[in-house]
Design a protein around this motif. Structure first.
Motif, PDB file in Angstrom:
ATOM      1  N   ALA A  23      83.425  46.150  50.774  1.00 55.09           N
ATOM      2  CA  ALA A  23      84.583  45.164  50.930  1.00 55.09           C
ATOM      3  C   ALA A  23      84.795  44.605  50.088  1.00 55.09           C
ATOM      4  N   ILE A  24      84.222  43.755  49.291  1.00 55.33           N
ATOM      5  CA  ILE A  24      84.176  42.808  47.543  1.00 55.33           C
ATOM      6  C   ILE A  24      84.532  44.154  46.335  1.00 55.33           C
ATOM      7  N   PRO A  26      86.302  45.984  44.667  1.00 52.29           N
ATOM      8  CA  PRO A  26      87.655  45.122  43.606  1.00 52.29           C
ATOM      9  C   PRO A  26      86.337  43.692  43.200  1.00 52.29           C
ATOM     10  N   THR A  60      83.615  53.839  45.932  1.00 50.82           N
ATOM     11  CA  THR A  60      84.594  54.015  47.107  1.00 50.82           C
ATOM     12  C   THR A  60      85.304  52.643  47.477  1.00 50.82           C
ATOM     13  N   GLY A  61      83.956  51.338  47.696  1.00 49.07           N
ATOM     14  CA  GLY A  61      85.504  50.166  47.586  1.00 49.07           C
ATOM     15  C   GLY A  61      86.491  50.280  46.999  1.00 49.07           C
ATOM     16  N   ALA A  62      86.426  50.152  45.913  1.00 52.28           N
ATOM     17  CA  ALA A  62      87.534  49.791  44.720  1.00 52.28           C
ATOM     18  C   ALA A  62      89.059  50.940  45.097  1.00 52.28           C
ATOM     19  N   PHE A  64      88.828  52.718  47.914  1.00 54.87           N
ATOM     20  CA  PHE A  64      90.067  52.170  49.690  1.00 54.87           C
ATOM     21  C   PHE A  64      90.845  51.525  49.428  1.00 54.87           C
ATOM     22  N   TRP A  65      90.830  50.390  48.698  1.00 51.32           N
ATOM     23  CA  TRP A  65      91.296  48.669  48.792  1.00 51.32           C
ATOM     24  C   TRP A  65      92.579  49.684  47.580  1.00 51.32           C
ATOM     25  N   ILE A  66      92.281  50.278  47.271  1.00 47.55           N
ATOM     26  CA  ILE A  66      93.492  49.963  46.442  1.00 47.55           C
ATOM     27  C   ILE A  66      94.475  51.714  47.161  1.00 47.55           C
ATOM     28  N   ILE A  68      94.555  51.377  50.433  1.00 41.99           N
ATOM     29  CA  ILE A  68      95.190  50.234  51.221  1.00 41.99           C
ATOM     30  C   ILE A  68      96.693  49.476  50.219  1.00 41.99           C
ATOM     31  N   PHE A  69      96.134  49.132  49.276  1.00 33.23           N
ATOM     32  CA  PHE A  69      97.325  48.175  48.816  1.00 33.23           C
ATOM     33  C   PHE A  69      98.367  49.517  48.671  1.00 33.23           C
TER      34      PHE A  69
END
Length: 102
Positions: A23-24, A26, A60-62, A64-66, A68-69
């Motif tokens: 989740a965190i 990035p 994978t977290g990074a 995922f957030w990219i 979503i953005f």
């Protein structure tokens, strides 16, 4: 010392800790937050499973957030550029008057 390095080899993260790192990701990658040991420390202390888990979770977290953005940005741009029925202008009469349509 050698026995400790052998024990470290198979030690992994708990499911909750993995979710937190994902989740965190990035913020961890840019150096704003830390969660436990970083990748270099894990590798140096022979935490093979934790090293692999953390590397995969951060990547994978990074991503995922990219994703979503980018999805949010594209959606907002489409919404911003979409014309409302009041904004749509009928220009066929203008085209005929100025010779663009016959």
């Amino acid at each position: 010392m050698q026995n400790n390095l052998e024990q470290n080899k198979s030690e992994g993260y708990s499911k909750l800790r993995m979710l937190y790192i994902f989740a965190i990701a990035p913020f961890i990658l840019v150096g704003k937050w830390t969660v436990g040991k970083d990748l270099i420390e894990l590798r140096n202390e022979n935490f093979k499973l934790k090293f692999k888990q953390r590397l995969i979770l951060l990547l994978t977290g990074a991503l995922f957030w990219i994703g979503i953005f980018l999805y949010g940005f594209n959606t907002s741009e489409k919404e911003r550029l979409k014309l409302s029925p009041e904004d749509e202008i009928e220009i066929s009469d203008w085209k005929k008057k100025h010779g663009y349509e016959k």
